[in-house]
Scaffold this motif. Structure first.
Motif, PDB file in Angstrom:
ATOM      1  N   GLU A 118       0.802  -1.275  -0.175  1.00 27.13           N
ATOM      2  CA  GLU A 118      -0.082   0.078   0.147  1.00 27.13           C
ATOM      3  C   GLU A 118       0.726   1.233   0.159  1.00 27.13           C
ATOM      4  OE1 GLU A 118      -2.415   0.052   3.635  1.00 27.13           O
ATOM      5  OE2 GLU A 118      -3.674  -1.826   2.872  1.00 27.13           O
ATOM      6  N   LEU A 119       0.371   2.367  -0.224  1.00 28.04           N
ATOM      7  CA  LEU A 119       0.713   3.521  -0.022  1.00 28.04           C
ATOM      8  C   LEU A 119      -0.235   4.550   0.731  1.00 28.04           C
ATOM      9  CD1 LEU A 119       1.579   4.694  -3.921  1.00 28.04           C
ATOM     10  CD2 LEU A 119       2.923   3.927  -2.058  1.00 28.04           C
ATOM     11  N   ASP A 120       0.498   5.399   1.542  1.00 27.04           N
ATOM     12  CA  ASP A 120      -0.301   6.355   2.435  1.00 27.04           C
ATOM     13  C   ASP A 120      -0.629   7.468   1.440  1.00 27.04           C
ATOM     14  OD1 ASP A 120      -0.888   8.370   4.033  1.00 27.04           O
ATOM     15  OD2 ASP A 120       0.477   8.006   5.470  1.00 27.04           O
ATOM     16  N   PRO A 121      -1.952   7.741   1.205  1.00 28.75           N
ATOM     17  CA  PRO A 121      -2.445   8.728   0.312  1.00 28.75           C
ATOM     18  C   PRO A 121      -2.090  10.204   0.682  1.00 28.75           C
ATOM     19  CG  PRO A 121      -4.189   7.028   0.969  1.00 28.75           C
ATOM     20  CD  PRO A 121      -3.138   6.800   1.739  1.00 28.75           C
ATOM     21  N   GLY A 122      -1.820  10.255   2.174  1.00 33.58           N
ATOM     22  CA  GLY A 122      -1.320  11.811   2.543  1.00 33.58           C
ATOM     23  C   GLY A 122      -0.022  11.739   2.015  1.00 33.58           C
ATOM     24  N   GLU A 123       0.919  10.766   2.346  1.00 30.16           N
ATOM     25  CA  GLU A 123       2.278  11.140   1.531  1.00 30.16           C
ATOM     26  C   GLU A 123       2.492  11.346   0.154  1.00 30.16           C
ATOM     27  OE1 GLU A 123       4.959   7.872   2.776  1.00 30.16           O
ATOM     28  OE2 GLU A 123       4.771   8.080   4.816  1.00 30.16           O
ATOM     29  N   VAL A 124       1.494  10.507  -0.525  1.00 25.70           N
ATOM     30  CA  VAL A 124       1.442  10.976  -1.981  1.00 25.70           C
ATOM     31  C   VAL A 124       0.985  12.473  -2.117  1.00 25.70           C
ATOM     32  CG1 VAL A 124       0.385  10.247  -4.120  1.00 25.70           C
ATOM     33  CG2 VAL A 124       0.979   8.495  -2.677  1.00 25.70           C
ATOM     34  N   LEU A 125       0.013  12.769  -1.608  1.00 24.37           N
ATOM     35  CA  LEU A 125      -0.623  13.989  -1.660  1.00 24.37           C
ATOM     36  C   LEU A 125       0.677  15.181  -1.396  1.00 24.37           C
ATOM     37  CD1 LEU A 125      -2.922  16.226  -2.561  1.00 24.37           C
ATOM     38  CD2 LEU A 125      -3.441  15.997   0.071  1.00 24.37           C
ATOM     39  N   ALA A 126       1.353  14.769  -0.432  1.00 23.62           N
ATOM     40  CA  ALA A 126       2.423  15.853  -0.086  1.00 23.62           C
ATOM     41  C   ALA A 126       3.501  15.826  -1.027  1.00 23.62           C
ATOM     42  CB  ALA A 126       3.043  15.324   1.460  1.00 23.62           C
ATOM     43  N   ALA A 127       3.770  14.770  -1.600  1.00 24.48           N
ATOM     44  CA  ALA A 127       4.822  14.690  -2.857  1.00 24.48           C
ATOM     45  C   ALA A 127       4.236  15.417  -3.921  1.00 24.48           C
ATOM     46  CB  ALA A 127       5.238  13.277  -3.084  1.00 24.48           C
ATOM     47  N   VAL A 128       3.098  15.397  -4.218  1.00 29.71           N
ATOM     48  CA  VAL A 128       2.401  16.018  -5.379  1.00 29.71           C
ATOM     49  C   VAL A 128       2.522  17.537  -5.124  1.00 29.71           C
ATOM     50  CG1 VAL A 128       0.415  16.600  -6.491  1.00 29.71           C
ATOM     51  CG2 VAL A 128       0.953  14.239  -6.185  1.00 29.71           C
ATOM     52  N   MET A 129       2.222  17.847  -4.083  1.00 29.05           N
ATOM     53  CA  MET A 129       2.420  19.552  -3.691  1.00 29.05           C
ATOM     54  C   MET A 129       3.448  20.011  -3.816  1.00 29.05           C
ATOM     55  SD  MET A 129      -0.845  20.120  -3.222  1.00 29.05           S
ATOM     56  CE  MET A 129      -0.948  21.748  -2.489  1.00 29.05           C
ATOM     57  N   SER A 150      -0.894   8.794 -14.106  1.00 27.51           N
ATOM     58  CA  SER A 150      -1.037   8.291 -12.668  1.00 27.51           C
ATOM     59  C   SER A 150      -1.159   6.843 -12.916  1.00 27.51           C
ATOM     60  CB  SER A 150      -2.531   8.458 -12.085  1.00 27.51           C
ATOM     61  OG  SER A 150      -2.371   7.921 -11.002  1.00 27.51           O
ATOM     62  N   ALA A 151      -0.407   6.132 -11.957  1.00 28.22           N
ATOM     63  CA  ALA A 151      -0.267   4.676 -12.014  1.00 28.22           C
ATOM     64  C   ALA A 151      -1.831   4.006 -12.017  1.00 28.22           C
ATOM     65  CB  ALA A 151       0.471   4.206 -10.951  1.00 28.22           C
ATOM     66  N   LEU A 152      -2.165   2.866 -12.936  1.00 35.64           N
ATOM     67  CA  LEU A 152      -3.220   2.404 -12.895  1.00 35.64           C
ATOM     68  C   LEU A 152      -3.483   1.342 -11.614  1.00 35.64           C
ATOM     69  CD1 LEU A 152      -3.337   1.565 -16.824  1.00 35.64           C
ATOM     70  CD2 LEU A 152      -4.761   2.960 -15.516  1.00 35.64           C
ATOM     71  N   HIS A 153      -4.724   0.767 -11.580  1.00 34.83           N
ATOM     72  CA  HIS A 153      -4.856  -0.316 -10.425  1.00 34.83           C
ATOM     73  C   HIS A 153      -4.897  -0.003  -8.942  1.00 34.83           C
ATOM     74  CE1 HIS A 153      -4.749  -2.009 -14.292  1.00 34.83           C
ATOM     75  NE2 HIS A 153      -3.356  -2.243 -14.214  1.00 34.83           N
ATOM     76  N   SER A 154      -4.973   1.407  -8.513  1.00 34.69           N
ATOM     77  CA  SER A 154      -4.798   1.783  -7.335  1.00 34.69           C
ATOM     78  C   SER A 154      -6.413   1.711  -6.721  1.00 34.69           C
ATOM     79  CB  SER A 154      -4.516   3.124  -6.903  1.00 34.69           C
ATOM     80  OG  SER A 154      -5.069   4.271  -7.770  1.00 34.69           O
ATOM     81  N   ASP A 196     -16.154  12.565   3.751  1.00 26.89           N
ATOM     82  CA  ASP A 196     -15.124  13.925   3.759  1.00 26.89           C
ATOM     83  C   ASP A 196     -14.146  13.556   2.758  1.00 26.89           C
ATOM     84  OD1 ASP A 196     -16.784  15.400   5.593  1.00 26.89           O
ATOM     85  OD2 ASP A 196     -15.947  14.436   7.258  1.00 26.89           O
ATOM     86  N   PHE A 197     -13.970  12.659   2.246  1.00 25.50           N
ATOM     87  CA  PHE A 197     -12.831  12.089   1.444  1.00 25.50           C
ATOM     88  C   PHE A 197     -11.832  11.724   2.148  1.00 25.50           C
ATOM     89  CE2 PHE A 197     -11.778  11.739  -3.297  1.00 25.50           C
ATOM     90  CZ  PHE A 197     -13.031  11.411  -3.926  1.00 25.50           C
ATOM     91  N   THR A 198     -11.988  11.391   3.282  1.00 28.62           N
ATOM     92  CA  THR A 198     -10.821  11.045   4.259  1.00 28.62           C
ATOM     93  C   THR A 198     -10.557   9.334   4.116  1.00 28.62           C
ATOM     94  OG1 THR A 198     -11.550  12.637   5.815  1.00 28.62           O
ATOM     95  CG2 THR A 198     -10.060  10.663   6.612  1.00 28.62           C
ATOM     96  N   PRO A 199      -9.400   8.991   3.712  1.00 26.20           N
ATOM     97  CA  PRO A 199      -9.206   7.758   3.469  1.00 26.20           C
ATOM     98  C   PRO A 199      -9.471   6.787   4.635  1.00 26.20           C
ATOM     99  CG  PRO A 199      -7.092   9.016   2.694  1.00 26.20           C
ATOM    100  CD  PRO A 199      -8.070   9.740   3.695  1.00 26.20           C
ATOM    101  N   LEU A 200     -10.091   5.741   4.370  1.00 27.94           N
ATOM    102  CA  LEU A 200     -10.490   4.634   5.339  1.00 27.94           C
ATOM    103  C   LEU A 200      -9.455   3.495   5.358  1.00 27.94           C
ATOM    104  CD1 LEU A 200     -14.305   4.289   4.875  1.00 27.94           C
ATOM    105  CD2 LEU A 200     -12.932   5.442   6.930  1.00 27.94           C
ATOM    106  N   THR A 201      -8.928   3.320   4.314  1.00 29.03           N
ATOM    107  CA  THR A 201      -7.617   2.618   4.138  1.00 29.03           C
ATOM    108  C   THR A 201      -6.588   3.209   3.554  1.00 29.03           C
ATOM    109  OG1 THR A 201      -8.187   1.914   1.819  1.00 29.03           O
ATOM    110  CG2 THR A 201      -9.484   0.630   3.605  1.00 29.03           C
ATOM    111  N   GLY A 202      -5.667   2.301   3.505  1.00 25.77           N
ATOM    112  CA  GLY A 202      -4.596   2.481   2.700  1.00 25.77           C
ATOM    113  C   GLY A 202      -4.846   2.734   1.187  1.00 25.77           C
ATOM    114  N   CYS A 203      -3.797   3.045   0.119  1.00 21.64           N
ATOM    115  CA  CYS A 203      -4.093   3.057  -1.096  1.00 21.64           C
ATOM    116  C   CYS A 203      -3.399   1.690  -1.596  1.00 21.64           C
ATOM    117  CB  CYS A 203      -3.371   4.260  -1.838  1.00 21.64           C
ATOM    118  SG  CYS A 203      -3.238   4.020  -3.763  1.00 21.64           S
TER     119      CYS A 203
END
Length: 498
Positions: A46-57, A81-85, A92-99
């Motif tokens: 998995e990826l941490d969606p917050g870490e990905v967003l931080a990298a994007v920003m 973007s990578a496929l299959h995530s 509130d669009f808060t992740p309930l799981t990892g990516c």
């Protein structure tokens, strides 16, 4: 007004890259920020969606600053973007799981259970995706079976790109490409496949609003303040389809092969195309363009495995290639099946695992190194053969990805495929493809074929007749070895549990 730059933002499995292109589509700036792939056991990745967003920003901030430092501005940002995530989110669009990434195989048993249902309902011939652990249906089934509270709490099931776009624009949209890569999209109706959703007990309001990749979105005021600029976002497409676009696969009607960590071979089509034996997949680039191909899990990953386990301290890839150059085609009777993390195309066997066949006392690291290089190309060739049966003959193959750094690996491909191999200079084909889609979105080009651009050729390899004959014999044996062991892989999987 200063010079305008185009930014391709590529959200990958290990990092996000922002690449600035000038008006001639030449790279003028490149920045990358990585993040952790969270691995648990042998099945979770998995990826941490917050870490990905931080990298994007951070990538966007630095790209915008780079454009300003050059006396210009960014005309638009287009996203690959990578496929299959897959991520479950609340209201509130808060992740309930990892990516969940393409490498996550926890839903293996659920994908096997879906195969009979897929066969009876012909879902492959509607979605272009067979029943496999990489696609969303099996993962949703897994959550239903093992973590039902996630299903109950979830207001939506999204990709990592949808998460990033929502945080930047406040809009919940998904492009046709990412949707097709989920295995939930009907390629004919360009809508969510109702029969499959009914089978999964899933309402379509838990999936994003479908849009074309040329759709342009506006940043929220908050996002513009954080980034320090207000720049249009072009939704873009999946990394594989965009890599083909960036390599000129649409302009030249060519077959394109990519080997990075994984590998794929793809060709564009104006309509959905399906293999009667279901060896290939069919995705979308945009609402009018389809992509037929196949992928392997183990491309450069197999070489990484060899380096990490059989290399010397500090040994790099060039040293491994030097080892392999001393060995003739066929690795002196040593054959490697590279299924270290299972198989996708053409047999879709997630239980498959690696085999090194023919070892004797005369074999050492040199032969093993060459066998690894050859084994990856053999698997790519198995997809190429299926693709040619479906789409017609290709006299040459365009290639990109990290493996183009290896003169030897390119020559092995030319000899195994018995085709001319054309390698391109760019390593940023997905980001370039996103920019090309952005040019169309903003009306700067009429269509993709009207683009006056050709990637820079890095190398051209032609097949050597004696090598071709040898590899034809070795490849036949390679396939026989796979067939003889196919039924044993699942039994071996049981041993790994203990």
């Amino acid at each position: 007004m200063g010079e305008s730059f185009y930014c391709g933002l590529d959200i990958g499995t290990s990092s996000t890259k922002a690449i600035l292109f000038d008006r001639d589509l030449q790279v003028v700036y490149r920045i990358s920020h990585g993040y952790r792939l969270l691995i648990e056991g042998t099945s979770r990745a998995e990826l941490d969606p917050g870490e990905v967003l931080a990298a994007v920003m951070q990538c966007l901030k630095e790209a915008l600053a780079a454009a300003r430092s050059r006396g210009g501005e960014i005309a638009f940002v287009a996203i690959s973007s990578a496929l299959h995530s897959l991520i479950a989110v609340d209201r509130d669009f808060t992740p309930l799981t990892g990516c969940l990434t393409w490498a996550d195989t926890r839903a293996l048993e659920c994908s096997e259970e879906l195969k009979e249902l897929y066969a009876s309902r012909h879902f492959y011939f509607q979605t272009g995706c067979p029943a496999h652990v990489i696609y969303a249906p099996a993962r949703l089934r897994w959550w239903q079976s093992y973590e039902p509270d996630i299903i109950e709490r979830a207001a939506g099931f999204i990709t990592i790109k949808e998460y990033v776009l929502y945080r930047l624009t406040g809009q919940w949209v998904v492009d046709y490409s990412l949707a097709s890569g989920s295995g939930l999209l009907n390629l004919y109706t360009r809508a969510w496949e109702k029969g499959l959703l009914a089978l999964l007990g899933l309402e379509d309001n838990k999936l994003g609003r479908l849009v074309d990749g040329t759709t342009t979105l506006t940043l929220t005021r908050e996002a513009a303040v954080v980034l320090g600029a207000d720049v249009p976002l072009v939704v873009g497409s999946g990394d594989g389809p965009l890599a083909n676009l960036g390599a000129g696969g649409l302009i030249n009607n060519s077959c394109v092969a990519t080997i990075g960590t994984s590998g794929a071979i793809r060709v564009f089509s104006p309509e959905p195309r399906f293999d009667a034996r279901q060896r290939t997949w069919c995705y979308m680039l945009d609402r009018d363009t389809y992509l037929v191909g196949g992928a392997i899990n183990n491309g450069g990953l197999a070489l990484n495995w060899f380096r990490d386990n059989f290399g010397s301290t500090g040994e790099d890839y060039e040293a491994i290639n030097a080892l392999a150059r001393d060995v003739p085609p066929g690795s002196r009777g040593l054959i490697f099946l590279p299924f270290l993390t299972g198989e996708r195309s053409p047999n879709w066997n997630p239980y498959a695992r690696g085999l090194m066949v023919g070892l004797d006392l005369a074999h050492g690291r040199k032969e093993m190194a060459r066998a690894v290089l050859e084994g990856v190309i053999f698997r790519m060739y198995s997809i190429f053969r299926a693709l040619e049966e479906l789409m017609g003959t290709f006299p040459e193959v365009l290639v990109n990805g990290g493996f183009t750094n290896s003169d030897l690996w390119l020559q092995i491909m030319a000899d195994v495929f018995n085709r001319r191999i054309i390698a391109y200079q760019t390593y940023d084909s997905s980001a370039l493809g996103a920019v090309i889609m952005g040019l169309k979105a903003l009306g700067l080009i009429k269509d993709y074929r009207s683009l006056d651009y050709q990637p820079t050729v890095k190398d051209i390899k032609k097949p050597v007749a004696t090598n071709v004959r040898q590899y034809q014999r070795v490849y036949q044996l390679y396939e026989e070895i796979y067939a003889a062991n196919a039924l044993l892989f699942k039994k071996l999987a049981g041993l790994r549990c203990h």
